[in-house]
Scaffold this active site. Structure first.
Site, PDB file in Angstrom:
ATOM      1  N   GLU A  56       0.808  -1.219   0.000  1.00 21.97           N
ATOM      2  CA  GLU A  56       0.000   0.000   0.000  1.00 21.97           C
ATOM      3  C   GLU A  56       0.839   1.266   0.000  1.00 21.97           C
ATOM      4  O   GLU A  56       0.543   2.225  -0.714  1.00 21.97           O
ATOM      5  CB  GLU A  56      -0.960  -0.003   1.213  1.00 21.97           C
ATOM      6  CG  GLU A  56      -2.043  -1.063   1.154  1.00 21.97           C
ATOM      7  CD  GLU A  56      -1.568  -2.462   1.560  1.00 21.97           C
ATOM      8  OE1 GLU A  56      -0.384  -2.597   1.960  1.00 21.97           O
ATOM      9  OE2 GLU A  56      -2.366  -3.414   1.487  1.00 21.97           O
ATOM     10  N   HIS A 114     -11.584  -4.107   9.950  1.00 22.21           N
ATOM     11  CA  HIS A 114     -12.313  -4.075   8.677  1.00 22.21           C
ATOM     12  C   HIS A 114     -13.496  -3.111   8.729  1.00 22.21           C
ATOM     13  O   HIS A 114     -14.439  -3.259   7.964  1.00 22.21           O
ATOM     14  CB  HIS A 114     -12.818  -5.479   8.307  1.00 22.21           C
ATOM     15  CG  HIS A 114     -11.840  -6.249   7.447  1.00 22.21           C
ATOM     16  ND1 HIS A 114     -10.489  -6.203   7.641  1.00 22.21           N
ATOM     17  CD2 HIS A 114     -12.030  -7.068   6.384  1.00 22.21           C
ATOM     18  CE1 HIS A 114      -9.891  -6.972   6.741  1.00 22.21           C
ATOM     19  NE2 HIS A 114     -10.806  -7.511   5.956  1.00 22.21           N
TER      20      HIS A 114
END
Lengths: 324, 346
Positions: free
Chosen positions: B83, B152
């Site tokens: 990322e 999440h």
């Protein structure tokens, strides 16, 4: 003797570039004590051959991304000294309008989209520029300059992986000067060449003498050709040495982080002196010609610092300009 | 892309007209995003989408479905699980003529790219004296429910809104999702577009032609006179439901959809608070140092004299998201809680 196989004019151009970097950095050393240059300077004296050997073979439109130690790369890529000097003094006519200082030199017209002071930060940016060049099909290549410390960062590995995967026209130039601030590479990495890190990604990688302009030139030439021909990235580790401390105009052996004898040993292998000796030995250039160049560069540098005196400080009403 | 030819949105909503062809129609949030990206890709060769697994059959919860097939893997690109590096790569591409759209299926993956977002992307324009811009759009989706748990389901807008040089937008309607995403891609300021997963099935009228909604303006979704309720993203819908309920007991609530948390529309907050004298803020994120604190501070600085009750903040509990359905329910604010809080303020 190790000289690139190029014309006399070209050989002299390289000498000019080496000299321009050295004398510019030395001028900073001379003036820094005045405390008018209020910016942390990370000088590259001793490392000039890498900047010149690589940048002298790039086109103006090719990209370089540099680090906190960027003066040499930017000068070698063709930046105007006035624009750099003004930035060091935080002037509105500086390359970053006084917003960047020494660590964030920029000149998009010279293929320098910027420089970053975060170790490892330059590496993915250069890969992105290479991706851009490939997608636009404009034939440009990108170069990431970084030090040995950056090869410990995740961004370095992530960048090599992506560049290799997409065969991007990028060259990773590691200036291994053995120190990250004051930490020796032996305290930071297991024994072995930095270049060996490229093998895991299938990136052609080499370690070479970064103080020999001829050697740097030769390795850079091959990497540039490979990148331009669509052959993908190359990792080049050039061993070199910074003469000054991590930051500032002084030496640092007095603090005990390294020995004076180590510094003296490297000074004997001064990249500029080695190159001057080599081109004189080759016999087609006289020392008078080189002295003339020295004088010309010195006056260029005089001019750039005199220019600063005519510059204006940024208007404080512009503090919030350029945020977005 | 001739971005300059695309007009700013003429209003804050669109209306379908009977018999209109190729104009305004009902579209879901996910389809509005997809349409915006399709239009950007088709009109500007500099636009490309990149993200982990974005070309798979799911198409990022359906929001880019089919685009990989239409535009190919060089423009709808899968990426390594890297990322931070890829944020830097997108930034480098953006600095040199491209307009990348980096997509994260979870907001929770953004913390791994903080160095590039904060130190590089957000700083570059300023650090270069405006010489080099980074027209990078980052989409990230906020998850919720089904035991998504702590990694999440985060709602991290406050972290990013703190950083000068970044726009952070959180569209709550399909109409805004399309216009704000297109404006992010068209603009030169790096922009984070945070999408709440629970908004994806929402439907409203959306014009087919491209249009831009710039970051920085809020919208009054419902006029009222007794209390100002400021919400973002999924919480706007919750506020609308609460406002309906409050109306039945004679309380007139004004609902403001902030849409953009950086820059933030201060004036719309101040004007409304001056009208109602009460302020409730509902955020999808945590209370401590969150967006709700910023909104409360704006009211305090600029409309203190108009406030007739303490500001009330409706946020998630100050703990990581739990997995247990029972705890999850306790963690998230709800309509009943909003209604009760407003009654308390009256």
């Amino acid at each position: 003797m190790n000289l690139p196989d190029i014309s006399k004019t070209e050989l002299l151009r390289l000498y000019e570039s080496l000299t321009r970097i050295r004398l510019f950095e030395e001028r900073i050393v001379d003036l820094y004590h005045e405390q008018e240059m209020k910016t942390p300077v990370h000088l590259c004296i001793g490392q000039e051959a890498v900047a010149v050997g690589v940048c002298s073979q790039l086109e103006r439109e090719d990209y370089i991304f540099s680090t906190h130690r960027s003066h040499g790369h930017c000068i070698a890529k063709g930046m105007q000294l006035r624009s750099i000097a003004a930035e060091l003094y935080g002037m509105d006519s500086g390359c970053a309008r006084g917003r960047g200082g020494s660590m964030h030199l920029v000149d998009p017209d010279c293929g320098i989209p910027g420089s970053t002071a975060i170790v490892g930060g330059s590496v993915p940016l250069a890969v992105g520029a290479a991706l851009s060049a490939k997608m636009q099909g404009n034939g440009r290549i990108a170069v990431a300059f970084f030090g040995d410390g950056a090869t410990e960062e995740g961004s370095f590995h992530e960048s090599l992986n992506f560049a290799a995967l997409h065969k991007l026209p990028v060259i990773f130039i590691c200036e291994n000067n053995f120190y990250a601030t004051n930490s020796h590479i032996k305290a930071r990495q297991p024994a072995g060449r930095i270049a060996s890190k490229g093998a895991g990604y299938g990136v052609p990688s080499h370690t070479a003498d970064g103080n020999s302009l001829g050697v740097v030139y030769e390795f850079a030439a091959k990497a540039i050709k490979l990148a331009r021909d669509g052959g993908g990235p190359t990792l080049l580790e050039f061993e070199t040495y910074r003469w000054k401390s991590h930051v500032g105009p002084a030496s640092d052996f007095q603090t005990g982080c390294r020995s004076e004898s180590e510094l003296l040993k490297w000074k004997e292998r001064c990249p500029n002196k080695l190159y001057r000796t080599d081109i004189l030995k080759a016999g087609m250039i006289s020392s008078e010609e080189l002295d003339t160049i020295d004088k010309m560069i010195k006056s260029e540098i005089d001019d750039s610092f005199e220019f600063v005196r005519t510059c204006k400080q940024p208007d404080i009403n512009t503090l919030l300009d350029y945020v977005c | 892309m001739p971005w300059t030819e695309i007009q700013a949105a003429s209003g804050n909503t669109a209306k379908k007209t009977a018999g209109q062809v190729g104009g305004v129609r009902d579209l879901s949030y996910r389809d509005a995003i997809r349409e915006a990206l399709d239009q950007a890709l088709s009109q500007d060769p500099g636009v490309f989408l990149i993200g982990e697994g974005i070309d798979d059959y799911g198409g990022v919860f359906g929001s880019i479905i089919g685009l990989a097939q239409t535009y190919g893997s060089s423009r709808v690109m899968d990426m390594p699980l890297a990322e931070n590096g890829l944020t830097g790569i997108c930034a480098g591409a953006a600095m040199t003529g491209m307009r990348p759209v980096l997509i994260h299926m979870r907001v929770d993956f953004l913390p791994m790219s903080m160095d590039q977002i904060i130190n590089h992307v957000a700083k570059w324009s300023y650090m270069t004296g405006g010489a080099v811009k980074v027209p990078l759009t980052i989409r990230a989706i906020i998850g919720r429910g089904w035991g998504s748990a702590a990694q999440h389901s985060q709602s991290l807008q406050a972290l990013f809104a703190h950083i000068p040089g970044l726009n952070v937008v959180m569209p709550a309607t399909p109409y805004d999702a399309k216009g704000m995403l297109l404006a992010a891609i068209a603009g030169t300021t790096p922009t984070l577009v945070l999408e709440h997963r629970w908004l994806y099935d929402q439907v409203c009228a959306v014009p087919e032609e491209p249009y831009l909604i710039e970051a920085g303006s809020g919208v009054i979704r419902r006029s009222g006179s007794d209390v100002t309720m400021v919400g973002i993203s999924y919480m706007v819908g919750e506020l609308m439901l609460a406002a309906e309920e409050l109306e039945q007991s004679g309380i007139s609530a004004e609902v403001i959809d902030l849409r953009s948390v950086s820059p933030i529309d201060e004036q719309i907050i101040v004007d409304s608070v001056r009208k109602t004298g009460r302020l409730l803020v509902a955020d999808t994120g945590w209370k401590r140092c969150g967006i709700s604190a910023e909104v409360a501070a704006i009211a305090s600085e600029r409309a203190f004299d108009a406030l007739r009750a303490p500001v009330c903040r409706i946020c998630t509990a100050d703990c990581p998201t739990p997995a247990s359905p029972v705890l999850e329910q306790a963690f998230y604010p709800n309509v009943a809680g909003i209604v009760a809080a407003v009654r308390e303020m009256m």
